[in-house]
Design an enzyme around this catalytic site. Structure first.
Site, PDB file in Angstrom:
ATOM      1  N   ARG A 124       0.837  -1.202   0.000  1.00 21.10           N
ATOM      2  CA  ARG A 124       0.000   0.000   0.000  1.00 21.10           C
ATOM      3  C   ARG A 124       0.869   1.249   0.000  1.00 21.10           C
ATOM      4  O   ARG A 124       1.993   1.241   0.483  1.00 21.10           O
ATOM      5  CB  ARG A 124      -0.945   0.023   1.204  1.00 21.10           C
ATOM      6  N   GLU A 163      -6.731   7.078   7.615  1.00 18.83           N
ATOM      7  CA  GLU A 163      -5.668   7.888   8.246  1.00 18.83           C
ATOM      8  C   GLU A 163      -5.078   8.909   7.268  1.00 18.83           C
ATOM      9  O   GLU A 163      -4.581   9.965   7.678  1.00 18.83           O
ATOM     10  CB  GLU A 163      -4.572   6.985   8.811  1.00 18.83           C
ATOM     11  N   ARG A 183      -5.497   5.556   0.780  1.00 11.78           N
ATOM     12  CA  ARG A 183      -4.581   4.432   0.953  1.00 11.78           C
ATOM     13  C   ARG A 183      -4.814   3.568  -0.269  1.00 11.78           C
ATOM     14  O   ARG A 183      -5.932   3.086  -0.484  1.00 11.78           O
ATOM     15  CB  ARG A 183      -4.892   3.648   2.239  1.00 11.78           C
ATOM     16  N   CYS A 192       0.962  10.615   9.460  1.00 12.14           N
ATOM     17  CA  CYS A 192       1.922  10.166  10.464  1.00 12.14           C
ATOM     18  C   CYS A 192       3.331  10.232   9.874  1.00 12.14           C
ATOM     19  O   CYS A 192       3.552   9.768   8.749  1.00 12.14           O
ATOM     20  CB  CYS A 192       1.587   8.723  10.854  1.00 12.14           C
ATOM     21  N   THR A 220       5.764   8.489  10.264  1.00  8.32           N
ATOM     22  CA  THR A 220       6.341   7.176   9.918  1.00  8.32           C
ATOM     23  C   THR A 220       6.032   6.819   8.469  1.00  8.32           C
ATOM     24  O   THR A 220       6.668   5.948   7.901  1.00  8.32           O
ATOM     25  CB  THR A 220       5.755   6.038  10.793  1.00  8.32           C
ATOM     26  N   ARG A 242       4.102   0.628   2.327  1.00 13.61           N
ATOM     27  CA  ARG A 242       4.320  -0.548   3.180  1.00 13.61           C
ATOM     28  C   ARG A 242       4.049  -1.760   2.313  1.00 13.61           C
ATOM     29  O   ARG A 242       2.938  -1.956   1.829  1.00 13.61           O
ATOM     30  CB  ARG A 242       3.413  -0.538   4.408  1.00 13.61           C
ATOM     31  N   ARG A 251       4.869  -7.310  12.374  1.00 12.32           N
ATOM     32  CA  ARG A 251       3.630  -6.932  13.053  1.00 12.32           C
ATOM     33  C   ARG A 251       2.809  -8.181  13.349  1.00 12.32           C
ATOM     34  O   ARG A 251       3.085  -9.252  12.816  1.00 12.32           O
ATOM     35  CB  ARG A 251       2.789  -6.004  12.166  1.00 12.32           C
ATOM     36  N   GLU A 264      -1.232  -3.827  13.007  1.00  5.15           N
ATOM     37  CA  GLU A 264      -0.374  -3.099  13.935  1.00  5.15           C
ATOM     38  C   GLU A 264      -0.809  -3.329  15.380  1.00  5.15           C
ATOM     39  O   GLU A 264      -1.998  -3.296  15.674  1.00  5.15           O
ATOM     40  CB  GLU A 264      -0.533  -1.613  13.587  1.00  5.15           C
TER      41      GLU A 264
HETATM   42  N1  ARG Z   1       0.597   7.299  16.700  1.00  3.56           N
HETATM   43  C1  ARG Z   1       0.910   5.933  16.982  1.00  3.56           C
HETATM   44  C2  ARG Z   1       2.161   5.869  17.821  1.00  3.56           C
HETATM   45  O1  ARG Z   1       2.790   6.872  18.006  1.00  3.56           O
HETATM   46  C3  ARG Z   1       1.025   5.105  15.727  1.00  3.56           C
HETATM   47  C4  ARG Z   1       2.249   5.333  14.896  1.00  3.56           C
HETATM   48  C5  ARG Z   1       2.412   4.536  13.621  1.00  3.56           C
HETATM   49  N2  ARG Z   1       1.206   3.967  13.098  1.00  3.56           N
HETATM   50  C6  ARG Z   1       0.349   4.571  12.267  1.00  3.56           C
HETATM   51  N3  ARG Z   1      -0.729   3.925  11.937  1.00  3.56           N
HETATM   52  N4  ARG Z   1       0.592   5.754  11.794  1.00  3.56           N
HETATM   53  O2  ARG Z   1       2.512   4.818  18.314  1.00  3.56           O
END
Ligand code: ARG
Length: 342
Positions: free
Chosen positions: A112, A211, A215, A257, A259, A266, A295, A300
């Site tokens: 994704r 999110e 996606r 996010c 990350t 991913r 994971r 997650e």
């Molecule tokens: N905000 C969460 C943390 O700080 C998730 C971080 C990564 N996962 C995500 N779905 N963005 O642990």
């Protein structure tokens, strides 16, 4: 570095807490992005959830600049950089040997990417009317997909209870976000203006307003990573021609996010490793060597069931999509070989 004791709970170990010094806190507290997003909103999820590992979300593309004194060190640590990054994307067709033709280990492959649209706030900071606008825009674009990418959009607004139940059973819809996303504001007005697109063969899926704005997902019950990647590589230029994605030269594609920036990709498999289940440390070491992340079976922060691990790339920034796939392939090959020899 001096932590700000008034903001984060004592138990918290998230990266934002590590880098939010008094000085940065003071400087960023009064600042807002053009859409009105504040530091308090950005770190709210991290404060609420003591077990956050990162603890910050971007409310719009500009957050990465406005709050850069905080985002930069978090990004550098998470993505493993100490110097300037110049992110470049490279999504072309690839051809790698099939890893596990008999399907003894690899049950499925899923790749994704996250995308957000320029000019719209990100999901933790968007109004319902803008979400609606966004959904319409994306829906129109999805109708342009042809051949095996052609499919149907299921809006959570209109889909019947029965249909929703069926989609849930088949794991074809996304559910309301977890407590981390909830505290960030990502669940606001859920399920309004959310939806999923499925190609008729169910191998290409787009989540709308989860999110991230989009996606974009390619998946198959196969270990043929190239086939899964090539489908995504075919779809992305079509979407890109019609949607203006948020991007910056340092951090690549911008996501809610930190990350998920860079390639925002991913790529992973569900892999059954019965021997490694008795020897998880060994698996973790091997995964680490290939920059892979492990994971739980259902996603997650979930547990491993029936020895099925979700193994995917950990690096997304400063590396191209094609390189990520090659590393994943090499890592999985070595994991499968080791599992056979255990
Ligand atoms: N905000 C969460 C943390 O700080 C998730 C971080 C990564 N996962 C995500 N779905 N963005 O642990």
């Amino acid at each position: 570095m001096l932590l700000n004791p008034s903001v984060f709970p004592k138990e918290s170990n998230c990266l934002v807490k590590k880098y939010l010094s008094q000085k940065i806190y003071k400087a960023l507290k009064p600042v807002k992005t053009d859409s009105g997003f504040t530091l308090a909103q950005a770190i709210h999820s991290g404060i609420k959830n003591q077990d956050s590992s990162i603890g910050i979300y971007a409310g719009d593309a500009q957050s990465y600049d406005t709050f850069s004194p905080l985002f930069d060190p978090v990004i550098h640590e998470y993505h493993g950089f100490s110097k300037n990054i110049n992110h470049k994307s490279n999504i072309g067709q690839i051809s790698l040997p099939i890893l596990d033709p008999e399907g003894k280990y690899i049950k499925s492959t899923r790749i994704r990417v996250a995308r957000n649209l320029k000019g719209f706030s990100f999901p933790c900071h968007i109004t319902l009317s803008r979400r609606r606008e966004l959904e319409k825009k994306i829906m129109a674009c999805l109708t342009l997909l042809k051949n095996n990418l052609k499919g149907k959009y299921y809006s959570f607004n209109h889909v019947s209870e029965k249909e929703l139940e069926r989609l849930k059973k088949e794991n074809l819809i996304f559910e309301k976000g977890d407590r981390f996303q909830d505290a960030a504001g990502i669940n606001s007005d859920f399920p309004k203006c959310r939806g999923v697109f499925h190609s008729f063969d169910k191998q290409f899926v787009v989540w709308v307003n989860e999110e991230d704005h989009l996606r974009i997902i390619s998946l198959e019950k196969t270990s043929d990573i190239s086939s899964v990647f090539n489908r995504l590589a075919k779809a992305l230029p079509i979407l890109k021609q019609n949607l203006d994605f948020a991007w910056n030269n340092t951090y690549g594609y911008l996501a809610s996010c930190p990350t998920n920036i860079g390639t925002s990709m991913r790529a992973g498999v569900h892999i059954q490793l019965k021997k490694f289940e008795q020897n998880k440390d060994l698996l973790h070491n091997l995964a680490q060597a290939y920059h892979l992340q492990i994971r739980g079976t259902c996603g997650e922060k979930t547990k491993i069931r029936h020895a099925v691990f979700d193994i995917s790339n950990r690096q997304r920034l400063g590396i191209s999509e094609s390189e990520i796939i090659q590393n994943l392939h090499a890592g999985l090959l070595s994991i499968i070989t080791a599992e056979k020899n255990l």
